[in-house]
Every structure is written in C-alpha cells, then in structure tokens.
Design an enzyme around this catalytic site. Structure first.
Site, mmCIF file in Angstrom:
data_model
loop_
_atom_site.group_PDB
_atom_site.id
_atom_site.type_symbol
_atom_site.label_atom_id
_atom_site.label_comp_id
_atom_site.label_asym_id
_atom_site.label_seq_id
_atom_site.Cartn_x
_atom_site.Cartn_y
_atom_site.Cartn_z
ATOM 1 N N GLU A 433 0.792 -1.222 0.000
ATOM 2 C CA GLU A 433 0.000 0.000 0.000
ATOM 3 C C GLU A 433 0.829 1.278 0.000
ATOM 4 O OE1 GLU A 433 -2.725 -1.157 3.207
ATOM 5 O OE2 GLU A 433 -4.198 -1.547 1.647
ATOM 6 N N GLU A 509 -4.471 -10.536 0.313
ATOM 7 C CA GLU A 509 -5.252 -10.430 1.544
ATOM 8 C C GLU A 509 -6.700 -10.756 1.183
ATOM 9 O OE1 GLU A 509 -4.699 -6.709 3.737
ATOM 10 O OE2 GLU A 509 -2.605 -6.678 3.117
#
Ligand code: GAL
Length: 989
Positions: A433, A509
């Site tokens: 991220e 994820e």
C-alpha cells in the site's frame, strides 16, 4: 557480489545531530534526512551458525527517555558517563512496553503531521548504554556490530566513537567495529528516535513500537571469512536433476556429503536430488568453507516460474492456503522469541496453512530458517508502506519522489541480501500500500537484476507494471470468479491489460479475520479449486495484536487502539487475526483448517467414500485413514481404511465396511479421518489433517401420540398449568418447568453485532449493524395480544416491535404437552416492509446459573454460523457453559452451536433442562445477555450474572467479512420472512 556503493562505503565518520547532513538546501538532521544510513557495511546473507565467534549483547541495558530528539546532548555516549540514575531496560524490547511512554495504534493515518521528511518536535528518544567484556579468547581483528531491528532510527557509538546511524526498522544493519573493541568494558551507546524519515516509509497497520526490538550481536570476522554468499539451487522437474552453485566472497569450497559434492564456489554441479517443496521440505546439509570460516548450509532445490499464466514451483501450479503474519506478542510486541516463532509455525502447519506473506516487512531471520525446515511457501515483503499519503491523493508520496529512492533501494537490498538463500522464499514483495511510483520500479529493477530466480509481487499498482503476478486484496467472490475466467474489467491501456490478463492471480489479503469470522471461506476455496488462474490467497491476518493490560482491579485483558490515550487511533481494527493475542486459535482458524484441507473426503458411490488428494506435490502415503460408524454420537465400530497412495490431484472411491448393527431409530453417520501416519517435525503421528462425514441412516422421529394431550387449566397465583409447564396467565410466558423457575422463551432477534456486522466505516452503507440499530432490533418490546387456552394447547399471540417503528414481527407461541415434555411451536409473521435482514431468529430463555455444563448432539465442538460452518462436525459434545464462549478481544456475538438435535444443560448432579429440535436448531448459552455483550468493550467488562441465558435459534444471519471485505453472501442472509419452528422442552434428573 554486491559492490559497496557510496551509501555502503564502510566505516567513515558519520554526521551527527548537531552537524546535520550538508549539501541539501535545508540541512536536515540525520533522523529527518530521507537517506537511509551512514557508516553501515553492505548487507549480506544471514546465517544462524558458523565457526566464527559471535556474542549476543542482549540483556539489561541502561536507558533514559527524552521527549524530543532535538538538542539532546551526546555526552552519554562517552564510556565514563555516569548512568547511575538511568533505568534498566530489557534489550531486545520496546521501551513503550516497559513502562516508558505508551504504544500508539493507527491503521493508515500517520500519528504525526504529514510533513515529509520532517517530524514533530515531540519525538520520543531513547538513549541506551550497554557495557560488555569480550569473552575469553576473542581474537583481535575485524568484527561487525549487528542490529537485527531497531524502530525507527538509531545512532550508534562504541567506546565513545560514533560509528554511524541508520533507519529501516525491520532490516539488519552492521558496522565495522573491530578497531574499537577492547577486552574489558566496552561501552555501546545507542540513541533511538521513535520518529524519523523512515517512519514515513513504515506506515503499516500496526502498533508503533519504538526500540531495539531484535538482537544486537557482535560478530568476529577472521581474515578470509565469508563476506557474502549466494546459494543457487534449482530443480528441473523433467529430469529430476538439481543444480547447485554457490557464489561466495571470498572464494572457497562447498561440500554436500549426501550428494557426494565437493565444489569450488562459483562452480556448478547437476545431480539427481529430491526437490524442496512446502509439502516435502527436503533440505540437504552442506558446508561452505572459505579460508577463514566454515558455514553450515541447508540447501533446498526448487525452481519458481511464471509460465503459461501460472505460478509454478518445480513445474507445477501451487495453491496458496496462506496467512498474513505480523510479528506479534501480547507482552513483547514485535520482540518475538524463538518459541513464539516456532509456535506460530507449528500452529500454522497443524491447521493446514501452507504459505505466509510476511506482512508487511521482513520477519526475524530465524523465522525463515524455520519455514525452510517445516515447509511453508513464503512471500517476503519489504519494510515499506506509505499508506497515509493515500489520504491526500498520494501527494508527496515518497515512492514517487527521487529523493527517497536511495532509501527504497536500501530497503530492497537489505531484504534480498539477507534472505536470498532460503528455499522457502519464493517471491519478493516490494511492500504494501504505497500507491505507485518510480521508486517502486527502481526497487523492482534492482531485485530482478540481483535475483532473477524469484517473481515479484506488489498489490498496490493495478497495472502490475513491476510484478509477475496479479494480486488483489478483499476482492469479492464474483470478481474473483471473473478474474479466474480472465474476464476482469480491462485496464485503460490495452497493452498493460493484455499483459495483466496473462498473469497468475492471488489474493494477497482476503477473508478479514476480525472478531467473529471470516465468513465465506468455503466459497473462496471453491473458486481457487475451479479456476487454475486463482492460486489461492492469504487470510488477513494471523494474529490479533491485542496488548496485555490490567484493569485497576488487576484483571488482565487485551488492549487495542485508544486504550493508551492515543489522540488518533483505529480502535480494535488491530485485532483481526485467526489466533487470539495469546495464540489461542479462534474458531476462524478451525474453519480455515477444514476449508483448505489438502484431502477431500466426501460422499461417493453407495457404500463408498470418495477421497481426493488436493496436495500439489505429496501423495497420500504420509497419511493413515480411519473410519468410524456413529449412532447419535456413540461410536459403534471403527477401524483403519485402506486408501491407495493417490498422486496429487487424483481421487478414488474407497469401499466402506458393512454397517454395524445398532439400535434403530437413531441417526447414524460415517466419519472418515486422514491422520499423519508417522511423526513429523510439526505434529505427532495421528494428528488429524482432514475429515469428512457421510450420512448412514436418518433418525426416525418418535411416533406422534394418538390421544390428545392434557388440557391447560388455571392454577393458583395467576398461573396456567399445562403438563410440566406453569405459565403466567397474563403474559403467557413459561414461568416454571417441572417446578423449576425460569424466564420463559420469548422471541429474540438481536445479537451483539460482530465486527463484520458493524462493517468498516468506508464500506458502502448502510451496514447491517447500523440498519439493525436504526430499526431498533436491540430494543424490541413484546405486546401480548391474547392468551388462549384450547382443548390441548395454550396459544399466546404477541407482537414484537421497537419504539418509533411501524415494523413488527407477529409471534405466536403454541404450547402443548406430552407426558413430561412441553412442545413449543413458534410461528413468526413479519409485518411491514423490512429493509434489512435479521441478526437471528429464535427464542431466548433465562435459566438458573447453576446449570454449568452443556451436552449436545449436533455440530461442534466449536462455534459456527451459516457461512462459517465447515468445521462443525456432527457428534456428541460436552463442555462447561463458560467454555462455549469465544473471548474475542472486543466482545461480540459468539458461541453458537449449529445443527443441534438436542442439548442438555445440567447442574453438577446431572439434573437440568433438555431441549430437542424438530429437527434441529442452534443453541448459544452464556452468563450474560446479548445486551451486556453488546455494551462491553473488553472481556473484563463482562461479569457473569446469576442466570444462564439460553438462545434457541431457528436461524442466524451469516458473518461475511465486511469489517474489510465483502459482506454476507445472499444465500447466508437471514431475510425477513414467515417462519415456523418447533422445540421440545423437558427437565432431566
Ligand atoms: C489492508 C492492509 C493491511 C490491513 C488490512 C485491514 O489494506 O494491507 O495492513 O490494514 O487492510 O486489516
């Protein structure tokens, strides 16, 4: 070998805080300067053992905390400085967990102004001193002082001489200090700043925990010792040959006795080998010898490729049954000991986990040794996240600013160089991220050049420009199916789209394991098994990061964001693991184990069981199968089942033995289990890997009594009597059963919202819990319309609704009696246009608190909900009421048992209440109400009352994964609709 570059130019005098880094228009102190380090040696491969001496500097150090970084004087670094009034601090450790300051939890927000590369004046700074003698016989000469991990920026002196400074918290740094060492009383001084420019690169969703949290060691480096080495061990699945070549500086020899190899470094040899895989982690002991050092190696031969749109190892597609693992201990934070690392891995292996993403930084290096040994696929991620810039549309994002590229490259190098020799590491991940930017591309280019043997992963760039796999997080099932068919939404750039569409897919994820859940795992697994492009994923995440804390009364609980007075925090979003903070598996882990089991056991032809081998590499010869035949939970017969050693991907029908004779009328099942045939390094023989149940005979319901039951009649004290029941004549509520007082069953639709019911704030609303509260499901009122005594029934008609709402549920309770049993038929008719599903639909009773034990026949032993029910097996179970609870860090609905045919709640003398379903129901029993559960913030807020609250549910709403992912799939939503269910109550003695 990596050449020392300007940044790694070895020992030199380092700039200090008072004389900031020069050359920039605005001179910055070293802790704000984006450059990574000064004075450090180039990174090199880590190894646990060698014949060169090393000494650990762990232990009690002296420590002083200052509130700011600025202007703090450095006289403390002098050997003769008097630190008598300082405190002791255990190193490795985090000072905020040792009574100095406090931890802070934020998810994406930086806990300081986003003003890169500057940091606030409040910058807690820990000065450390440690005096040590060299062990007897330590030869003079070169020696490295090594830090495995310091958060976030350290400046180092030895014997009063500054040796340098560094950032990159979860990465190793070494300094040449041989020339500074003396035999007696060396004084190491380390100044650690909580915040530095490095903090901008470390915005992972976790606690901010400053300190020297991994080992500090001193390594003697004799002349001719290994400066660095790179083991290349590949495997050709077509020939069965492995090729070994070890690069080393300086040159030396490598021997692998078992393979009869004795090679010069740099030379390669190709020989028949057994390859390394996560399922069959074959390692060969080897030795690297240079003129000055002997290093034991463990070599695993394997080849990782992306080919024909798939990620393969040794020529085969692999399927990740993975978890994201942060390093966490409820007492020591990220200062994890070897026991905790091993414990994590044993738990993972025992729960069929085969892969770890080291979210979001390189783990302690010893962890990877264990992964090599025990067998796990590892996606190793670099210590890099700049998520907080997302809040400002990525303006100023360091990964897209050349000033930060040296820091990014430094991080990439420190990870790859340290861990390049692990067969378990099959992919490098650039970070997490960070948006997109030139710095990431620079990292990728360097990694490809240095280690072309491993594909690259990064999720944050939809174009996949720098990666070899297409990775996503939290994509819902429908989207995963589209991606599986290579029919995903196209990218704007056709060339990039065409390239991405060819890539293998993984969910780095998914299945957010926050609180109760995650729901929907089985459906994801089905997609991974249907579409070869979908190569599995990594559940978010392994462990709840709850920190152990005490109430003023001395009770311990697990704390989360906000419990330390942080001005910014993200609450319990840090508790989203498959194991609780103390590593006790949560029901989510049991569910995961069942869903991903590598052997599928299911119904086959009549009188047979179908066994499928879902391993990627292993045949079934390591497993022993057993069958048992059970009638209502009683094992009537059992024995071994001979299953052929099926190859990976193969399946077979295996005949079951003849059914044993048993009492008729009882439900019967076959249970077939796959157990380890022999001890393994991660579990003992007989450990259960997989299981399945097949129906053998249905229950035959007892004959319906011909004659009518007893007539309800009025008794004393405003009671209506019917069989063993005594009802309040005004409310129609059951007051006594066989003379035992209770709070009779009443309709109940409320559950203490789970984290997934609440949903993440950014999820498109309205989220379930919000809707439920809006409708007032947590404050339903009951109005009794009529209490009607019929010929052999008592019928109570009610309306259940909340204040301010026109929506209602009309609930009729129709009671009848049969001998000592009371039969309750509940009919529910919704009134109005309901905008949302119900949390649950059932009745709740208040019972005497002395009912301590539950015994039931149905799904168990653990909790289950509609979309988390794979692990519930039908059987006869028994446990204390207190053990039915799952102590989620933030209290919420938990503990339902699915498919209950009957349950008995009993006192210690065996007397109590029995409930039977027609045919089955869910039960939940606890010593507090749903309202109390809902109000609690921590487990210690729940105190047992004098009642046991028993929920008997006809249905439950699913769980889903809305705390950071898709909600409940439509098939698991408890839609408001007319319903009817039956329960039979009686006492037992
Ligand atoms: C992801 C992130 C993780 C964690 C998770 C939610 O976006 O990569 O670090 O924050 O969401 O728990």
């Amino acid at each position: 070998m990596p050449l020392p570059d300007a940044e790694h130019a070895g020992p030199r005098s380092a700039p200090d805080a008072e004389h900031p880094v020069s050359g920039s228009p605005h001179p910055l102190p070293y802790y704000e300067d984006p450059s990574p380090s000064s004075g450090c040696r180039p990174p090199r491969a880590w190894y646990a053992r060698s014949d060169a001496r090393r000494m650990s500097l762990h232990g009690a150090w002296r420590f002083r905390l200052s509130p700011t970084a600025r202007g703090a004087d450095t006289t403390f670094a002098r050997p003769d400085f008097d630190d008598a009034d300082w405190d002791d601090l255990r190193v490795p450790g985090h000072w905020v967990l040792a009574g100095h300051g406090a931890p802070v939890y934020t998810n994406t927000r930086y806990p300081f102004p986003v003003d890169p590369p500057h940091l606030p004046d409040e910058n807690p700074t820990g000065d450390h001193r440690h005096a040590f003698d060299l062990p007897a016989g330590w030869e003079p000469g070169p020696a490295l002082l090594r830090f495995e991990g310091v958060e976030s920026c350290a400046r180092v002196w030895l014997n009063g001489q500054e040796v340098g400074h560094f950032k990159g918290s979860r990465l190793p740094h070494e300094f040449e200090v041989g020339h500074l060492l003396r035999a007696r009383r060396n004084v190491l001084a380390v100044r650690v700043h909580q915040w530095s420019s490095g903090s901008y690169l470390e915005d992972q969703d976790q606690w901010w925990l400053p300190g020297v949290f991994r080992e500090v060691t001193l390594h003697h480096r004799p002349a001719g010792s290994v400066a660095d080495h790179f083991v290349h061990a590949s495997y050709d699945h077509r020939t069965g040959l492995g090729t070994l070549r070890v690069e080393c500086d300086p040159a030396g020899r490598v021997t692998v006795a078992e393979l009869g190899l004795d090679l010069a470094t740099g030379q390669s040899a190709t020989v028949p080998v057994t390859p390394w895989t996560a399922e069959t982690p074959r390692l060969y002991d080897a030795e690297l010898r240079t003129p000055g050092e002997r290093v034991p190696l463990r070599v695993g031969f394997r080849t990782v490729r992306v080919q024909d749109g798939l990620l393969t190892v040794n020529g085969r597609r692999v399927l990740f049954r993975g978890v994201n693992r942060h390093e966490f201990d409820p007492r020591y934070g990220r200062a994890l000991g070897p026991e905790a690392m091993r414990r994590d891995l044993l738990l993972m292996k025992r729960h069929n986990v085969n892969a770890v993403r080291t979210s979001h930084y390189p783990p302690h290096p010893a962890f990877l040794d264990l992964c090599d040994e025990l067998g796990l696929w590892v996606v190793e991620e670099c210590d890099l996240e700049t998520h907080g810039f997302g809040q400002q549309e990525w303006r100023g994002n360091p990964v897209d600013d050349d000033a930060w590229t040296p820091a990014l490259l430094d991080r990439a190098r420190r990870m790859v160089e340290r861990d390049k020799n692990h067969p378990s590491v099959i992919m490098w991940s650039l970070g997490n991220e960070c948006g997109t930017g030139r710095g990431l591309s620079a990292m990728a280019a360097w990694m490809r050049e240095r280690d072309p043997s491993r594909p690259l992963h990064y999720e944050g760039d939809p174009s996949c420009a720098d990666t070899d796999v297409y990775s996503r997080m939290y994509a819902d099932h429908a989207e995963v199916a589209r991606i599986g068919r290579r029919e995903e939404e196209p990218l704007a750039d056709p060339a990039a789209d065409a390239r991405r569409r060819q890539l293998p897919f993984l969910l780095c994820e998914y299945a957010h394991a926050m609180g109760n859940g995650p729901g929907g795992l089985s459906e994801y697994q089905r997609l991974f098994e249907t579409y070869e492009r979908c190569q599995g994923g990594f559940v978010w995440e392994w462990i709840d990061h709850g920190l152990r804390k005490r109430t003023p009364y001395g009770e311990t609980f697990f704390a989360y964001g906000g419990d330390f007075g942080e001005e910014l925090h993200d609450g319990n979003f840090v508790c989203d693991g498959l194991v609780l903070p103390d590593r006790v598996p949560s029901p989510g882990l049991a569910e995961f184990k069942k869903v991903v089991e590598p052997v599928r056991i299911g119904a086959g032809l009549p009188r047979a069981v179908r066994i499928g081998n879902l391993h990627d590499f292993a045949d079934l010869s390591h497993l022993a199968f057993r069958w048992s035949y059970e009638a209502e939970g009683d094992v009537l017969a059992e024995g071994p089942l001979t299953v052929p050693p099926l190859a990976p991907g193969a399946s077979a029908e295996v005949a079951l033995p003849p059914k044993p004779a048993g009492r008729r009328g009882r439900e019967a099942l076959w249970t077939v289990r796959a157990l380890l045939a022999a001890d393994t390094p991660w579990a003992a023989a007989d450990h259960e890997v997989a299981w399945g149940q097949l129906p053998a005979a249905p229950a035959t319901p007892p004959p319906v009594p011909r004659s009518a039951g007893p007539r309800p009649r009025h008794g004393e004290g405003n009671l209506i009597l019917l069989g063993p029941g005594a009802f309040d004549a005004t409310t129609g509520v059951l007051r006594y059963l066989d003379g035992v007082q209770l709070e009779g069953p009443r309709l109940d639709v409320w559950r203490a919202p789970t984290d997934n019911d609440e949903g993440a704030p950014w999820q498109p609303g309205p989220r379930p819990a919000e809707q439920w509260r809006r409708v007032g499901l947590h404050r339903m009122r009951h109005r009794v319309a009529t209490v009607e005594c019929g010929r052999d029934t008592l019928t109570v008609r009610t309306r259940v609704a909340s204040a301010g709402s026109g929506l209602a549920l009309d609930a009729d309770y129709r009671w009848s009696a049969d001998g000592g049993r009371l039969r309750l038929e509940v009919s529910v008719r919704p009134y109005g246009d309901w905008p949302c599903p119900l949390p649950r639909l059932g009745v709740r009773m208040g019972l005497c608190g002395s009912l301590m034990t539950a015994r039931w026949y149905g799904g168990g032993p653990g909790e289950a909900y509609p979309d988390t029910r794979a692990a519930a097996r039908t059987g006869l179970w028994s446990m204390p009421v207190d053990a039915l609870q799952t102590p989620y860090v933030r209290p919420q609905e938990n503990g339902a048992r699915i498919g209950t045919r009957w349950v008995e709640l009993a006192r210690s003398d065996g007397s109590g209440l029995r409930v039977e379903g027609e045919p089955e129901f869910w039960f939940t029993a606890r010593r507090w109400t749903s309202e109390q559960l809902d109000a609690a913030r921590h487990t210690t807020d729940l105190t047992p009352g004098d009642r046991v609250w028993l929920h008997l549910d006809h249905a439950q709403h699913g769980i889903g994964s809305l705390s950071c992912g898709p909600g409940v799939l439509p098939e698991y939503a408890l839609t408001v609709a007319p319903a009817r269910f039956v329960l039979v109550l009686r006492t037992v003695r």
